[in-house]
Design a protein around this motif. Structure first.
Motif, short mmCIF file in Angstrom:
data_model
loop_
_atom_site.label_atom_id
_atom_site.label_comp_id
_atom_site.label_asym_id
_atom_site.label_seq_id
_atom_site.Cartn_x
_atom_site.Cartn_y
_atom_site.Cartn_z
N VAL A 1 0.64 -1.12 -0.06
CA VAL A 1 0.03 0.03 -0.06
C VAL A 1 0.77 1.30 -0.02
N ARG A 2 0.17 2.49 -0.36
CA ARG A 2 0.97 3.62 -0.33
C ARG A 2 1.24 4.17 1.10
N ARG A 3 2.71 4.93 1.12
CA ARG A 3 2.72 5.38 2.52
C ARG A 3 1.78 6.35 3.02
N ASP A 4 0.95 7.01 2.11
CA ASP A 4 0.12 8.01 2.77
C ASP A 4 -1.36 7.28 2.70
N ALA A 5 -1.61 5.80 2.57
CA ALA A 5 -2.68 5.25 2.67
C ALA A 5 -3.64 5.39 3.93
N PRO A 6 -3.04 5.53 5.10
CA PRO A 6 -4.06 5.74 6.17
C PRO A 6 -4.97 6.97 6.12
N TRP A 7 -4.49 8.03 5.35
CA TRP A 7 -5.36 9.05 5.09
C TRP A 7 -6.67 8.87 4.01
N SER A 8 -6.05 7.92 3.33
CA SER A 8 -7.19 7.46 2.18
C SER A 8 -8.27 6.54 3.16
N TRP A 9 -7.91 5.75 3.83
CA TRP A 9 -8.79 4.81 4.79
C TRP A 9 -9.70 5.71 5.43
N LEU A 10 -9.12 6.93 6.00
CA LEU A 10 -10.08 7.85 6.91
C LEU A 10 -10.98 8.49 5.97
N LYS A 11 -10.59 8.87 4.81
CA LYS A 11 -11.69 9.50 4.08
C LYS A 11 -12.60 8.42 3.47
N ALA A 12 -12.24 7.30 3.13
CA ALA A 12 -13.09 6.31 2.72
C ALA A 12 -14.21 5.68 3.87
N GLY A 13 -13.44 5.73 5.23
CA GLY A 13 -14.37 5.32 6.42
C GLY A 13 -15.19 6.46 6.70
N TRP A 14 -14.82 7.71 6.25
CA TRP A 14 -15.99 8.61 6.65
C TRP A 14 -17.15 8.62 5.50
N ARG A 15 -16.81 8.25 4.32
CA ARG A 15 -17.80 8.14 3.42
C ARG A 15 -18.94 6.90 3.74
N ASP A 16 -18.44 5.86 4.20
CA ASP A 16 -19.18 4.94 4.75
C ASP A 16 -19.97 5.24 5.84
N LEU A 17 -19.47 6.05 6.91
CA LEU A 17 -20.15 6.21 7.76
C LEU A 17 -21.60 7.45 7.56
N VAL A 18 -21.17 8.39 6.52
CA VAL A 18 -22.15 9.23 5.92
C VAL A 18 -23.23 8.48 5.20
N ARG A 19 -22.85 7.20 4.48
CA ARG A 19 -23.82 6.50 3.74
C ARG A 19 -24.69 5.64 4.50
#
Length: 258
Positions: free
Chosen positions: A7-25
Motif C-alpha cells: 500500500v502507499r505510504r499515505d494510505a492511512p489518510w485514504s482509509w480515513l476518507k473512505a471510512g468517513w464516506r461509509d459513515l455518511v452513507r
C-alpha cells in the motif's frame, strides 16, 4: 502463509476518507451501534465514580482501546453491505456464520487476556508507587502530576500500556475484518495482521497513531465523541484491510472452509 498487497505510504489518510464516506452513507446504523459502547462506557464511568474509584477510569478507558477491534466487527459488516450495493440494517451487525463466530471469539479471547494483563499491571504499578489510597480522581491527579513517584507511575504505566496496545494492534489490525470477509481461521488472520505490520511498519505505525489520536480525542469529549469516532475508525479499518487484500495460501483456505 499469507500474501499481501503493498500500500502507499499515505494510505492511512485514504482509509480515513473512505471510512468517513461509509459513515455518511449509513449514519443511523453506524452511530447507533457506536452508541451502545458509549453508553456502556458511561455506565462503567458512573459506576466507578459512585464507588469513589475515579482514578480507575483512565485504566478502564485504556482497556477498552485494547479490545475495541473485536467490537468493531459490526462496522465491518456495514461496510461490506455497502460494497455489495445493499442497504445496511441494524440486524446486519450481528449476522455472522457460526463458524466465523467461533474464530472471532477465539481471537477476542486473546484481546481479553491482554486486557486482564493490563489490569494486573495497573494494579501492581499502583501498589508499588502509591503509598496512599488515591481513589478519587482529584487526589490521584495531585499525586500523579505533582510528585516524583506519581510522575514515575505515569511514565511506567504509559510505556507498559503502549507495549500492550502495540501488540494488540499488531495481531488485530487486519485480523477481524479478514475473519468477517473470508473463510479463514483465527491464526491465519492473526498472521496476516502481523505480516502487514512487519512488511510496512511506517504505514501501520502512522495508522496506529491516527487511531490513538482520534480515540483519545473522542474520550476527552466525555466519551460522547466516540459515538462518531469509533464507527469512523471501524469503517476505515475495513478499508485498510481491503487495501492490503490478504490472501491465504490454498492449503490454509481449504482447511478453514472444511
Amino acid at each position: 502463509m499469507v500474501t499481501l498487497q503493498t500500500v502507499r505510504r499515505d494510505a492511512p489518510w485514504s482509509w480515513l476518507k473512505a471510512g468517513w464516506r461509509d459513515l455518511v452513507r449509513a449514519p443511523m446504523v453506524s452511530i447507533g451501534y457506536g452508541l451502545i459502547f458509549v453508553v456502556t462506557g458511561l455506565a462503567i464511568t458512573a459506576g466507578l465514580w459512585s464507588l469513589g474509584m475515579t482514578s480507575w477510569i483512565p485504566v478502564a478507558t485504556a482497556g477498552f482501546a485494547l479490545v475495541a477491534p473485536a467490537f468493531a466487527i459490526g462496522f465491518y459488516q456495514v461496510s461490506r453491505k455497502l460494497d455489495a450495493g445493499e442497504t445496511p440494517r441494524f440486524s446486519h451487525v450481528w449476522l455472522l456464520r457460526p463458524g466465523k463466530i467461533t474464530q472471532v471469539a477465539l481471537l477476542g479471547v486473546f484481546l481479553i487476556i491482554l486486557l486482564l494483563f493490563w489490569v494486573l499491571i495497573a494494579q501492581a504499578l499502583y501498589a508499588y508507587f502509591a503509598f496512599g489510597n488515591f481513589r478519587p480522581i482529584g487526589e490521584f491527579s495531585s499525586f500523579a502530576l505533582a510528585t516524583p513517584r506519581g510522575l514515575t507511575l505515569l511514565a511506567v504505566g504509559t510505556i507498559a500500556g503502549g507495549i500492550l496496545a502495540a501488540f494488540a494492534f499488531s495481531i488485530s489490525a487486519l485480523a477481524f475484518p479478514m475473519l468477517v470477509d473470508q473463510e479463514v481461521d483465527a491464526v491465519t488472520a492473526l498472521v496476516a495482521s502481523v505480516m502487514a505490520v512487519r512488511a510496512q511498519p511506517f504505514v501501520m505505525l502512522t495508522w496506529a497513531w491516527l487511531i490513538a489520536f482520534w480515540t483519545i480525542l473522542g474520550t476527552v469529549a466525555f466519551l460522547l465523541g466516540l459515538a462518531v469516532i469509533f464507527p469512523w475508525l471501524g469503517h476505515a479499518s475495513w478499508r485498510a484491510y481491503q487495501d492490503f487484500s490478504p490472501v491465504p495460501s490454498p492449503s490454509r483456505a481449504s482447511a478453514a472452509a472444511s
